[in-house]
Each structure stands twice: as C-alpha cells, then as structure tokens.
Design a protein around this motif. Structure first.
Motif, PDB file in Angstrom:
ATOM      1  N   GLY A   1      -5.892  12.416  -6.715  1.00 41.28           N
ATOM      2  CA  GLY A   1      -5.626  11.205  -7.497  1.00 41.28           C
ATOM      3  C   GLY A   1      -5.649   9.919  -6.690  1.00 41.28           C
ATOM      4  N   TYR A   2      -5.210   9.986  -5.441  1.00 37.78           N
ATOM      5  CA  TYR A   2      -5.060   8.756  -4.663  1.00 37.78           C
ATOM      6  C   TYR A   2      -6.020   8.637  -3.483  1.00 37.78           C
ATOM      7  N   CYS A   3      -6.715   9.703  -3.147  1.00 32.83           N
ATOM      8  CA  CYS A   3      -7.478   9.693  -1.896  1.00 32.83           C
ATOM      9  C   CYS A   3      -8.970   9.910  -2.073  1.00 32.83           C
ATOM     10  N   THR A   4      -9.487   9.792  -3.285  1.00 38.63           N
ATOM     11  CA  THR A   4     -10.903  10.098  -3.462  1.00 38.63           C
ATOM     12  C   THR A   4     -11.720   8.932  -4.024  1.00 38.63           C
TER      13      THR A   4
ATOM     14  N   MET B   1      -4.419   4.001   4.939  1.00 36.73           N
ATOM     15  CA  MET B   1      -5.105   4.185   3.659  1.00 36.73           C
ATOM     16  C   MET B   1      -4.415   3.387   2.557  1.00 36.73           C
ATOM     17  N   GLN B   2      -3.092   3.319   2.647  1.00 33.77           N
ATOM     18  CA  GLN B   2      -2.341   2.504   1.695  1.00 33.77           C
ATOM     19  C   GLN B   2      -2.822   1.055   1.788  1.00 33.77           C
ATOM     20  N   ASN B   3      -3.007   0.575   3.005  1.00 37.86           N
ATOM     21  CA  ASN B   3      -3.511  -0.788   3.201  1.00 37.86           C
ATOM     22  C   ASN B   3      -4.908  -0.959   2.620  1.00 37.86           C
ATOM     23  N   TRP B   4      -5.750   0.067   2.816  1.00 41.38           N
ATOM     24  CA  TRP B   4      -7.095   0.015   2.226  1.00 41.38           C
ATOM     25  C   TRP B   4      -6.996  -0.099   0.712  1.00 41.38           C
ATOM     26  N   ARG B   5      -6.110   0.720   0.128  1.00 41.35           N
ATOM     27  CA  ARG B   5      -5.962   0.711  -1.332  1.00 41.35           C
ATOM     28  C   ARG B   5      -5.598  -0.683  -1.821  1.00 41.35           C
TER      29      ARG B   5
ATOM     30  N   ILE C   1       0.085   3.226  -3.573  1.00 49.32           N
ATOM     31  CA  ILE C   1       0.642   4.507  -4.020  1.00 49.32           C
ATOM     32  C   ILE C   1       2.139   4.298  -4.168  1.00 49.32           C
ATOM     33  N   PRO C   2       2.712   4.568  -5.336  1.00 51.93           N
ATOM     34  CA  PRO C   2       4.152   4.322  -5.521  1.00 51.93           C
ATOM     35  C   PRO C   2       5.005   5.280  -4.682  1.00 51.93           C
ATOM     36  N   ASP C   3       6.211   4.836  -4.332  1.00 54.61           N
ATOM     37  CA  ASP C   3       7.123   5.626  -3.501  1.00 54.61           C
ATOM     38  C   ASP C   3       7.312   7.052  -4.024  1.00 54.61           C
ATOM     39  N   LYS C   4       7.452   7.171  -5.344  1.00 53.99           N
ATOM     40  CA  LYS C   4       7.740   8.492  -5.928  1.00 53.99           C
ATOM     41  C   LYS C   4       6.620   9.499  -5.646  1.00 53.99           C
TER      42      LYS C   4
ATOM     43  N   MET D   1       4.417   8.938  -2.948  1.00 52.11           N
ATOM     44  CA  MET D   1       4.163   8.890  -1.507  1.00 52.11           C
ATOM     45  C   MET D   1       4.866  10.044  -0.786  1.00 52.11           C
ATOM     46  N   GLY D   2       6.114  10.315  -1.163  1.00 58.44           N
ATOM     47  CA  GLY D   2       6.878  11.389  -0.528  1.00 58.44           C
ATOM     48  C   GLY D   2       6.175  12.732  -0.621  1.00 58.44           C
ATOM     49  N   PRO D   3       5.945  13.220  -1.861  1.00 55.65           N
ATOM     50  CA  PRO D   3       5.284  14.511  -2.028  1.00 55.65           C
ATOM     51  C   PRO D   3       3.876  14.558  -1.433  1.00 55.65           C
ATOM     52  N   LEU D   4       3.167  13.428  -1.485  1.00 53.40           N
ATOM     53  CA  LEU D   4       1.808  13.379  -0.931  1.00 53.40           C
ATOM     54  C   LEU D   4       1.842  13.607   0.586  1.00 53.40           C
ATOM     55  N   LEU D   5       2.747  12.882   1.248  1.00 50.20           N
ATOM     56  CA  LEU D   5       2.879  13.032   2.698  1.00 50.20           C
ATOM     57  C   LEU D   5       3.370  14.425   3.070  1.00 50.20           C
ATOM     58  N   ASP D   6       4.337  14.931   2.296  1.00 46.94           N
ATOM     59  CA  ASP D   6       4.847  16.285   2.553  1.00 46.94           C
ATOM     60  C   ASP D   6       3.712  17.299   2.530  1.00 46.94           C
ATOM     61  N   TYR D   7       2.848  17.159   1.529  1.00 46.46           N
ATOM     62  CA  TYR D   7       1.726  18.088   1.378  1.00 46.46           C
ATOM     63  C   TYR D   7       0.795  18.014   2.586  1.00 46.46           C
ATOM     64  N   LEU D   8       0.418  16.788   2.970  1.00 46.20           N
ATOM     65  CA  LEU D   8      -0.507  16.620   4.101  1.00 46.20           C
ATOM     66  C   LEU D   8       0.094  17.174   5.394  1.00 46.20           C
TER      67      LEU D   8
END
Ligand code: HEC
Length: 105
Positions: A50-53, A76-80, A88-91, A93-100
């Motif tokens: 959703g956020y990286c493609t 990437m957030q800066n690029w966005r 990318i909203p905080d809610k 961002m957490g799970p996204l970073l956890d996954y990576l």
C-alpha cells in the motif's frame, strides 16, 4: 573491439529497459500480487504493497538489516511527502516498520 551486439548483450539491454520502465511507472501492468514478499497475507505485507509501490516495485525486507530499516523508511517517508503521496500515518508506520525489521536480513 567490435560494435556489433551479441545475442546476450541484446537480452541484457531488453532487461535493463524493462527495469527502467518499471521504475518510471510506465509499465502497463504493475505487480499486483504481494509476490515475493515474506508472510504474504500479513498486515505488514499489505502495508508494504500500500505504501511502498507507487514509485518502484515492492521492496523486499531482506534488502536491509533490521537496524537499517528505520533510516530507509524515514527517507522514503520524505520521498512520499516531496512527491505529494502523503505521509504514512503513525498508526501504519509502527506495523510497517515491525514487518520490515522482522524479515530484515
Ligand atoms: C514517493 C516515491 C517513493 C515511495 C512511495 C517509496 N519509495 Fe523507496 N525509493 C524511492 C526513490 C526515489 C528511491 C531511490 C533513491 C533513494 O534511495 O532514496 C527509492 C529507493 C528505495 C530502496 C533502495 C535504496 C536502499 O536504500 O536500499 C528501497 C529498499 C526502498 N526504496 C524501500 C521503500 C519502502 C520500504 C517504501 C515504503 C515505506 C518505499 N520505498 C516507498 C521513492 C519511493
């Protein structure tokens, strides 16, 4: 040295072109499935899709170590933001970073 391109060379050129088209978003079909991502049906994989493609293909978590990911995602957030895709909203961002991080190398 010869200026004629061999078959192999031509093939390489074609692949390079395909990659370029993919990067510039000109490819008619973008990769739709979460193909290649670990734990494909997880929320994290969906967040990456959703956020990286928008600008390039789905990045594989194994591209970076767990400790590197926060810095990369910040860039990437800066690029966005710069490109007008919205932060990318905080809610998410957490799970996204956890996954990576979880699947980092
Ligand atoms: C608004 C466009 C845009 C979005 C959205 C975007 N990227 Fe990128 N990404 C770029 C650009 C431009 C580059 C090449 C320049 C750079 O590395 O900063 C890049 C390069 C990369 C690279 C290769 C460079 C490196 O440091 O390994 C990775 C990995 C990456 N992005 C991951 C991500 C992830 C993860 C997300 C989602 C959180 C994401 N990208 C979302 C524009 C974007």
């Amino acid at each position: 040295m010869t200026i004629r391109m061999g078959r192999k060379e031509m093939k390489k050129r074609r692949i390079e072109l395909a990659i370029l088209l993919l990067l510039s978003g000109c490819m008619p079909e973008k990769p739709s499935a979460q193909a290649g991502l670990p734990d494909q049906n997880s929320k994290g994989a969906a967040l990456v899709m959703g956020y990286c493609t928008e600008c390039h293909g789905a990045p594989n978590p194994s591209a970076h170590t767990s400790s590197e990911w926060a810095g990369v995602v910040e860039r990437m957030q800066n690029w966005r933001i710069t490109k007008g895709f919205g932060a990318i909203p905080d809610k998410d961002m957490g799970p996204l970073l956890d996954y990576l991080k979880q699947h980092g190398r």
